[in-house]
Design a protein around this motif. Structure first.
Motif, short mmCIF file in Angstrom:
data_model
loop_
_atom_site.label_atom_id
_atom_site.label_comp_id
_atom_site.label_asym_id
_atom_site.label_seq_id
_atom_site.Cartn_x
_atom_site.Cartn_y
_atom_site.Cartn_z
N PHE A 161 -56.24 -9.12 46.29
CA PHE A 161 -54.87 -9.62 46.15
C PHE A 161 -53.90 -8.46 46.00
CE2 PHE A 161 -56.87 -13.66 44.99
CZ PHE A 161 -56.01 -14.57 45.60
N LEU A 162 -52.74 -8.59 46.62
CA LEU A 162 -51.62 -7.67 46.40
C LEU A 162 -50.39 -8.51 46.05
CD1 LEU A 162 -51.88 -5.06 49.32
CD2 LEU A 162 -52.72 -4.85 46.98
N ARG A 163 -49.65 -8.06 45.05
CA ARG A 163 -48.39 -8.69 44.68
C ARG A 163 -47.24 -7.87 45.25
NH1 ARG A 163 -48.69 -11.71 39.68
NH2 ARG A 163 -46.42 -11.64 39.66
N GLU A 164 -46.25 -8.56 45.75
CA GLU A 164 -45.11 -7.88 46.38
C GLU A 164 -44.46 -6.90 45.42
OE1 GLU A 164 -40.97 -9.06 48.76
OE2 GLU A 164 -42.09 -10.58 47.65
N ASP A 165 -44.32 -7.29 44.15
CA ASP A 165 -43.60 -6.42 43.21
C ASP A 165 -44.47 -5.28 42.69
OD1 ASP A 165 -45.24 -8.20 41.86
OD2 ASP A 165 -43.99 -8.22 40.06
N SER A 166 -45.75 -5.55 42.42
CA SER A 166 -46.60 -4.53 41.79
C SER A 166 -47.35 -3.66 42.79
CB SER A 166 -47.62 -5.20 40.85
OG SER A 166 -48.40 -6.15 41.55
N ALA A 167 -47.25 -3.97 44.08
CA ALA A 167 -47.90 -3.15 45.10
C ALA A 167 -46.88 -2.59 46.08
CB ALA A 167 -48.97 -3.96 45.84
N LEU A 168 -46.24 -3.45 46.84
CA LEU A 168 -45.31 -2.97 47.87
C LEU A 168 -44.10 -2.27 47.27
CD1 LEU A 168 -47.13 -4.73 49.64
CD2 LEU A 168 -45.08 -5.60 50.77
N ASN A 169 -43.62 -2.77 46.12
CA ASN A 169 -42.36 -2.25 45.59
C ASN A 169 -42.53 -1.38 44.35
OD1 ASN A 169 -41.04 -3.76 47.58
ND2 ASN A 169 -40.86 -5.55 46.25
#
Length: 476
Positions: free
Chosen positions: A194-202
């Motif tokens: 799993f990747l979260r938009e806030d904790s990975a991409l941003n």
């Protein structure tokens, strides 16, 4: 320490040295206490061995259509060098995935790419049960990927932050999206990241993201990043935890018991899940009957023997986060009649103790007591600080991973076994360094209980338990 009486010194305690880790080098002197420094210097432990790690590691994706390019950039970042912007005294620069692990990352075939349309956003927003909508969308996508199983090794699922209201169930419902999807994927034999938009991409520190994601992907692809260096051969570590399901009546409640097996190096093997009906309850905690514990331990022993050419362990250490009842103790010994040594250890997280390091008369130190501090309370009880100041991984500077607060020790209570309790503390401390799903120098709990607890909460959501063992990487 001087034998002279000093009012600001606490007698009767020792500070254990930080456990050493072994990596990809065959030289017995090539060890390190720092997980990532060791990876940079020596490569992962499974490098060059008969390893199931594919090269390249092929990544399938389930991603919102509008974020596909962002996810592609994220995966390309793993090929780049990154400098740390946080935890600089601990976190080394990331040299690039292939330089660290010796294998490449590649996108899977087109058939392993599932794009989620923006209609899903509207459905989640309009639904009174958004968690059901999102869970069904992700499981449908995983079901579709079954037909392309030969085209990927790991599936990365990107979650938009605007979906956050669908990550958990409403009050009174213990639904957890992560656990639900992991349970479904594991039943299909699919590894999910799993990747979260806030904790990975941003996230602002790209070095942290690269290390965490890189270690996780390598491990889930079948690799072993590191193992313990100083171990007693022939030892098996077993962690047991429970998760409750409720039947129609309280008397019908049954437990999912997960038993995680590690070998002497602390290298994770597999785990078994046992569905025990009619469990006894003492307070809120379930306990197994003698015959139930015998079955759990017999299956755990079979895992170890299968991985060690049929040889049984000479010594078994069993960790549990609740006390061992007499029936459970007898069940363990029934299952392991030929072992030279059996140690049953209750690892209690909440014990009410605290420790403050006194730097001088009436002068507390600015950092907590050192990690590895142990204090024996009795012949079968000891306190062990698995959190605390750890300058050894920060080039001699004070470093406390948690950043603030006063760490609470673990209380180790031995219900069976002989030998120095300091050795038991030393092994427990070492096992706090064996979680391959993060980039920290340690966890609070030994990996035996960290994994077993996680496994139990996920496995209870599986619709049907199979009698065979499961690879841990499916549930990480």
């Amino acid at each position: 320490m001087s034998t002279a009486t000093k009012p600001f010194r606490l007698p009767g305690h020792i500070v254990l040295p930080e456990p050493k880790l072994r990596f990809g080098s065959n030289n017995p002197h090539d060890i390190d206490i720092h997980p990532m420094e060791g990876l940079i210097r020596f490569g992962p432990y499974s490098l060059g061995k008969l390893s199931p790690v594919p090269n390249p590691i092929r990544i399938g994706v389930i991603v919102p259509a509008e974020l596909e390019e962002s996810l592609v950039r994220q995966m390309r970042e793993l090929e780049q060098v990154h400098q740390p912007r946080e935890r600089k005294q601990y976190l080394p620069p990331f040299p690039g995935f292939e330089k660290v692990f010796g294998v490449r990352i590649a996108r899977g075939a087109a058939a392993s790419r599932i794009l989620l349309s923006q209609d899903l956003d509207r459905e989640i927003e309009a639904s009174e049960k958004p968690h059901v909508v999102l869970a069904e969308a992700l499981t449908r996508a995983l079901f579709a990927l079954r037909n392309a199983r030969d085209s990927f090794d790991i599936v990365v699922i990107l979650l938009k932050e605007s979906w956050s209201r669908a990550f958990r169930g409403p009050p009174g419902d213990d639904f957890d999206l992560h656990d639900y999807v992991k349970a479904y994927a594991a039943s299909e034999g699919i590894c999910v990241q799993f990747l979260r938009e806030d904790s990975a991409l941003n996230y602002y520190c790209r070095c942290s993201v690269a290390w965490r994601l890189g270690i996780a992907l390598y491990t889930k692809a079948g690799g072993t990043p590191w193992v313990l260096a100083d171990v007693e051969p022939g030892t098996a570590f077993i962690g047991i935890d429970y998760a409750l399901r409720a039947g129609g009546e309280s008397a019908q409640r049954f437990a999912i018991c997960c038993s995680q097996v590690f070998d002497a190096e602390g290298s994770g093997l597999e785990f078994v899940a046992y569905e025990a009906d009619g469990v006894h309850m003492f307070g809120k905690n379930p306990y197994l009957r003698r015959d139930q514990m015998l079955k759990v331990m017999a299956r755990s022993l079979a895992i170890y023997q299968r991985k060690h050419s049929g040889d049984p362990p000479r010594r078994i250490v069993v960790h549990k986060n609740t006390e061992f009842r007499s029936d459970e103790v007898e069940g363990v010994f029934d299952a392991l009649p030929n072992a030279d040594s059996i140690e049953l250890v209750h690892v209690q997280q909440s014990c009410g103790w605290r420790g403050v390091l006194i730097a001088g008369p009436q002068r507390p130190h600015g950092y907590p007591c050192q990690r590895g501090t142990t204090f024996q309370l009795g012949p079968h009880e000891a306190l062990l600080w698995t959190q605390g100041n750890l300058p050894a991984v920060a080039k001699g500077k004070d470093y406390y991973k948690e950043g603030k607060g006063t760490p609470e020790p673990l209380l180790l209570v031995r219900h069976a076994g002989l030998g120095a309790i300091d050795d038991l503390c030393r092994e427990t401390l070492a096992l706090t360094k064996m979680d391959w799903n993060n980039d920290g120098p340690y966890d609070r709990l030994p990996v035996t209980l960290n994994f077993a607890g996680t496994l139990a909460t996920i496995v209870k959501r599986m619709p049907k338990l199979q009698p065979h063992s499961y690879p841990v990487r499916l549930f990480m």
